[in-house]
Scaffold this active site. Structure first.
Site, short mmCIF file in Angstrom:
data_model
loop_
_atom_site.label_atom_id
_atom_site.label_comp_id
_atom_site.label_asym_id
_atom_site.label_seq_id
_atom_site.Cartn_x
_atom_site.Cartn_y
_atom_site.Cartn_z
N ASP A 32 0.77 -1.29 -0.06
CA ASP A 32 0.08 -0.04 0.13
C ASP A 32 0.94 1.19 -0.11
OD1 ASP A 32 -2.39 -1.36 0.07
OD2 ASP A 32 -2.28 -1.44 2.21
N ASP A 77 -7.24 -1.23 -4.24
CA ASP A 77 -8.07 -0.63 -3.55
C ASP A 77 -9.21 0.29 -3.97
OD1 ASP A 77 -7.13 -2.38 -1.53
OD2 ASP A 77 -5.72 -0.84 -0.68
#
Length: 145
Positions: free
Chosen positions: A109, A122
């Site tokens: 991430d 995401d």
């Protein structure tokens, strides 16, 4: 065809961005790219770091989700550009994060946002869910008329 184009584009952009982050940016390092501050973290759980250490379980769930979507696309009544776009974003995002979870045991991430740090997959999943909700509302509205 729209479904496949979106899914493949999402997957390619997601995996390329994660690869570049893993190669060039140290974990917990923050950097600025095109005026955006980005931070590299590795998440072994799900969204927001919930259930850490269960990445492979969520990877299996992603595989099952993709199989379910492919089944619905083949045998269901859901047709049209809106649902194809929705499913394309959802499947591309699920495969992108699923690859990370199954291959590395964690997801890369790097895009900070209120509530956590996310990645391209995401955001694609969020777009896919928004399009799915719009599809359901529009279908309901058409049925009511």
């Amino acid at each position: 065809m729209l479904f496949y184009i979106i899914a493949i584009l999402v997957l390619m952009i997601d995996q390329l961005s994660k690869y570049l982050i893993r190669i060039y940016i140290d974990i917990n390092e923050t950097f600025t790219l095109w005026g955006m501050q980005l931070t590299h973290i590795e998440n072994s759980g799900m969204a927001g770091g919930l259930f850490p250490g269960n990445a492979r379980l969520f990877g299996v769930a992603a595989v099952l989700f993709v199989i379910g979507v492919l089944y619905i696309r083949r045998n269901g009544d859901m047709k049209g550009a809106l649902i194809d776009s929705s499913f394309g974003f959802l499947v591309g995002g699920a495969i992108g994060n699923g690859i990370d979870r199954l291959m590395f045991g964690q997801v890369t991430d790097f895009i900070p946002r209120s509530g956590g740090i996310l990645n391209v997959a995401d955001h694609a999943i969020e777009i896919g869910m928004l399009l799915f909700i719009i599809y359901v509302v529009v279908s309901w509205w058409k049925d009511k008329r």
